[in-house]
Design a protein around this motif. Structure first.
Motif, PDB file in Angstrom:
ATOM      1  N   THR A  16       1.859   0.793  13.444  1.00  0.00           N
ATOM      2  CA  THR A  16       2.348  -0.302  11.980  1.00  0.00           C
ATOM      3  C   THR A  16       2.355   0.557  10.707  1.00  0.00           C
ATOM      4  O   THR A  16       1.977  -0.126   9.957  1.00  0.00           O
ATOM      5  CB  THR A  16       1.438  -1.480  12.274  1.00  0.00           C
ATOM      6  OG1 THR A  16       0.262  -1.172  11.987  1.00  0.00           O
ATOM      7  CG2 THR A  16       1.593  -2.256  13.461  1.00  0.00           C
ATOM      8  N   ALA A  17       2.318   1.965  11.170  1.00  0.00           N
ATOM      9  CA  ALA A  17       2.149   2.512   9.691  1.00  0.00           C
ATOM     10  C   ALA A  17       3.648   3.085   9.265  1.00  0.00           C
ATOM     11  O   ALA A  17       4.096   2.251   8.486  1.00  0.00           O
ATOM     12  CB  ALA A  17       1.341   3.936   9.980  1.00  0.00           C
ATOM     13  N   ARG A  18       4.149   4.279   9.484  1.00  0.00           N
ATOM     14  CA  ARG A  18       5.419   4.618   9.077  1.00  0.00           C
ATOM     15  C   ARG A  18       5.844   5.385  10.328  1.00  0.00           C
ATOM     16  O   ARG A  18       5.361   5.996  11.143  1.00  0.00           O
ATOM     17  CB  ARG A  18       5.284   5.504   7.740  1.00  0.00           C
ATOM     18  CG  ARG A  18       4.914   4.972   6.477  1.00  0.00           C
ATOM     19  CD  ARG A  18       5.994   4.131   6.085  1.00  0.00           C
ATOM     20  NE  ARG A  18       5.806   3.632   4.586  1.00  0.00           N
ATOM     21  CZ  ARG A  18       5.073   2.254   4.541  1.00  0.00           C
ATOM     22  NH1 ARG A  18       4.919   1.700   5.457  1.00  0.00           N
ATOM     23  NH2 ARG A  18       5.087   1.977   3.208  1.00  0.00           N
ATOM     24  N   LYS A  19       7.288   5.001  10.269  1.00  0.00           N
ATOM     25  CA  LYS A  19       8.021   5.690  11.539  1.00  0.00           C
ATOM     26  C   LYS A  19       7.963   7.262  11.557  1.00  0.00           C
ATOM     27  O   LYS A  19       8.206   8.041  12.419  1.00  0.00           O
ATOM     28  CB  LYS A  19       9.317   5.152  11.599  1.00  0.00           C
ATOM     29  CG  LYS A  19      10.408   5.691  10.623  1.00  0.00           C
ATOM     30  CD  LYS A  19      11.902   4.994  10.916  1.00  0.00           C
ATOM     31  CE  LYS A  19      12.846   5.494   9.894  1.00  0.00           C
ATOM     32  NZ  LYS A  19      14.212   4.993  10.087  1.00  0.00           N
ATOM     33  N   GLU A  20       8.105   7.564  10.128  1.00  0.00           N
ATOM     34  CA  GLU A  20       7.999   9.276   9.974  1.00  0.00           C
ATOM     35  C   GLU A  20       6.908  10.033  10.487  1.00  0.00           C
ATOM     36  O   GLU A  20       7.030  11.249  10.873  1.00  0.00           O
ATOM     37  CB  GLU A  20       8.184   9.370   8.427  1.00  0.00           C
ATOM     38  CG  GLU A  20       9.430   9.043   8.102  1.00  0.00           C
ATOM     39  CD  GLU A  20       9.453   7.799   7.436  1.00  0.00           C
ATOM     40  OE1 GLU A  20      10.334   7.085   6.988  1.00  0.00           O
ATOM     41  OE2 GLU A  20       8.478   6.888   7.572  1.00  0.00           O
ATOM     42  N   ALA A  74       0.747  -1.275   0.046  1.00  0.00           N
ATOM     43  CA  ALA A  74      -0.010   0.036   0.081  1.00  0.00           C
ATOM     44  C   ALA A  74       0.709   1.178   0.077  1.00  0.00           C
ATOM     45  O   ALA A  74       0.432   2.079  -0.843  1.00  0.00           O
ATOM     46  CB  ALA A  74      -0.872   0.093   1.208  1.00  0.00           C
ATOM     47  N   GLY A  75       1.739   1.141   0.860  1.00  0.00           N
ATOM     48  CA  GLY A  75       2.632   2.556   1.174  1.00  0.00           C
ATOM     49  C   GLY A  75       3.625   2.600  -0.455  1.00  0.00           C
ATOM     50  O   GLY A  75       4.207   1.545  -0.542  1.00  0.00           O
ATOM     51  N   VAL A 131      -6.594  -1.509   6.050  1.00  0.00           N
ATOM     52  CA  VAL A 131      -6.013  -1.986   7.319  1.00  0.00           C
ATOM     53  C   VAL A 131      -6.756  -1.558   8.560  1.00  0.00           C
ATOM     54  O   VAL A 131      -7.099  -2.527   9.229  1.00  0.00           O
ATOM     55  CB  VAL A 131      -4.625  -1.507   7.777  1.00  0.00           C
ATOM     56  CG1 VAL A 131      -3.840  -1.992   8.887  1.00  0.00           C
ATOM     57  CG2 VAL A 131      -3.647  -1.779   6.362  1.00  0.00           C
ATOM     58  N   GLY A 132      -7.177  -0.496   8.979  1.00  0.00           N
ATOM     59  CA  GLY A 132      -8.021   0.052   9.674  1.00  0.00           C
ATOM     60  C   GLY A 132      -9.365  -0.870   9.952  1.00  0.00           C
ATOM     61  O   GLY A 132      -9.711  -1.175  11.216  1.00  0.00           O
ATOM     62  N   ARG A 133      -9.965  -1.006   8.830  1.00  0.00           N
ATOM     63  CA  ARG A 133     -11.109  -1.946   8.917  1.00  0.00           C
ATOM     64  C   ARG A 133     -10.804  -3.423   9.217  1.00  0.00           C
ATOM     65  O   ARG A 133     -11.642  -3.807  10.032  1.00  0.00           O
ATOM     66  CB  ARG A 133     -11.646  -2.097   7.420  1.00  0.00           C
ATOM     67  CG  ARG A 133     -12.409  -0.875   7.190  1.00  0.00           C
ATOM     68  CD  ARG A 133     -12.729  -0.811   5.643  1.00  0.00           C
ATOM     69  NE  ARG A 133     -13.168   0.671   4.961  1.00  0.00           N
ATOM     70  CZ  ARG A 133     -14.668   1.111   5.302  1.00  0.00           C
ATOM     71  NH1 ARG A 133     -15.421   0.083   5.760  1.00  0.00           N
ATOM     72  NH2 ARG A 133     -15.201   2.353   5.208  1.00  0.00           N
ATOM     73  N   ASN A 134      -9.743  -3.959   8.881  1.00  0.00           N
ATOM     74  CA  ASN A 134      -9.391  -5.230   9.596  1.00  0.00           C
ATOM     75  C   ASN A 134      -8.986  -5.347  10.741  1.00  0.00           C
ATOM     76  O   ASN A 134      -9.378  -6.189  11.519  1.00  0.00           O
ATOM     77  CB  ASN A 134      -8.194  -5.861   8.606  1.00  0.00           C
ATOM     78  CG  ASN A 134      -8.643  -6.646   7.358  1.00  0.00           C
ATOM     79  OD1 ASN A 134      -9.314  -7.568   7.236  1.00  0.00           O
ATOM     80  ND2 ASN A 134      -8.410  -5.886   6.262  1.00  0.00           N
ATOM     81  N   ALA A 186      -2.498  -9.183   7.065  1.00  0.00           N
ATOM     82  CA  ALA A 186      -1.293  -9.515   7.677  1.00  0.00           C
ATOM     83  C   ALA A 186      -1.064  -8.372   8.744  1.00  0.00           C
ATOM     84  O   ALA A 186      -0.398  -8.618   9.842  1.00  0.00           O
ATOM     85  CB  ALA A 186      -0.245  -9.509   6.731  1.00  0.00           C
ATOM     86  N   VAL A 187      -1.168  -7.105   8.303  1.00  0.00           N
ATOM     87  CA  VAL A 187      -0.520  -6.008   9.116  1.00  0.00           C
ATOM     88  C   VAL A 187      -1.656  -6.034  10.218  1.00  0.00           C
ATOM     89  O   VAL A 187      -1.207  -5.833  11.743  1.00  0.00           O
ATOM     90  CB  VAL A 187      -1.038  -4.549   8.482  1.00  0.00           C
ATOM     91  CG1 VAL A 187      -0.588  -3.387   9.379  1.00  0.00           C
ATOM     92  CG2 VAL A 187      -0.096  -4.508   7.318  1.00  0.00           C
ATOM     93  N   ALA A 188      -3.075  -6.059  10.193  1.00  0.00           N
ATOM     94  CA  ALA A 188      -4.170  -6.085  11.426  1.00  0.00           C
ATOM     95  C   ALA A 188      -3.525  -7.201  12.310  1.00  0.00           C
ATOM     96  O   ALA A 188      -3.721  -7.019  13.511  1.00  0.00           O
ATOM     97  CB  ALA A 188      -5.465  -6.184  10.684  1.00  0.00           C
TER      98      ALA A 188
END
Length: 249
Positions: free
Chosen positions: A166-170, A22-23, A87-90, A49-51
């Motif tokens: 679990t998104a981005r460190k930035e 996705a990113g 991801v949020g929905r999962n 997988a992320v969820a």
């Protein structure tokens, strides 16, 4: 793997780049556009997988990283989801199985759509942090979100709160989060990507954990799904001119 102007300049015949995931912040999308190169991603292919990893990390955190001391349970806790995409929905779906109260805020998703998924819609990011015991980040790294998760924002979490990224460190303002963790000994921060200032975070033993590398999409199923989706999108681009998932229009 970064697709920089140097890479694009070297690839004289490049027509399309597909990020198997996705990113796509590792790709210079603006420069690709000037070169006439279509950039696409494969949204939704690694969402589950992320969820699932979110909850693997959360159980680890609420049980005090399995140090033998009594922890807490997720059931009955209020989970705030920042960004209600795939991801949020999962994450919301799995959270209901744990018996959690689920809240979400997404500046680009109508409250009606969030409520239709059986999730409480918050009217602002601040309201989400003020309501939740745990906040799970699923925002992309954009000019608006980079370093937006700062001292003031996270300090709104209830006592014993957990921030999971679990998104981005930035998107994390690391200096301010380090200061907050020092000021509030009740907070925990867990992530699937090491922060730049990891040595400073490691000082908060028992309240910080990060996986050695970005782990959200690291399952056999997610890698296969994303790879097949990328291949199909490339085929569709050359066979039909399809740019359905283009992110640099």
């Amino acid at each position: 793997d970064k697709v920089t102007p140097e890479v694009l300049d070297a690839a004289k015949n490049m027509k399309i780049i597909v990020r198997a995931g996705a990113g796509y912040d590792s790709i210079d999308t603006a420069y690709a556009k000037t070169r006439g190169v279509v950039v696409e991603n494969t949204p939704g292919q690694n969402s589950n997988a992320v969820a699932e990893l979110v909850f693997g990390l959360l159980v680890y955190a609420v049980r005090n990283f399995y140090n033998g001391k009594s922890g807490t349970e997720l059931m009955g806790k209020k989970l705030g989801i920042l960004a209600f995409g795939n991801v949020g929905r999962n994450v919301a779906r799995i959270a209901k199985g744990f018996g959690m109260e689920v809240y979400a805020y997404d500046a680009f998703c109508p409250a009606e759509a969030i409520e239709a998924a059986g999730v409480h819609a918050c009217s602002s990011q601040d309201e989400l942090f003020q309501t939740a015991d745990i906040v799970s980040l699923h925002i992309p790294a954009t000019p608006e979100t980079v370093q937006s998760i700062d001292y003031r924002t996270v300090n709104q979490l209830a006592k014993g709160g957990i921030l999971i990224n679990t998104a981005r460190k930035e998107v994390i303002n690391e200096a301010e989060l380090i200061k907050l963790l020092a000021d509030r000994e009740d907070l925990k921060y867990i992530s699937d990507i090491k922060p730049d200032a990891e040595e400073d975070f490691k000082k908060f033993e028992g309240r910080y954990f990060a996986t050695p590398k970005k782990m959200g999409a690291q399952t056999a199923e997610a890698n296969i799904n994303a790879g097949i989706a990328a291949a199909k999108q490339i085929n569709a681009f050359f066979a039909e001119g399809s740019t359905k998932f283009q992110v640099n229009k």
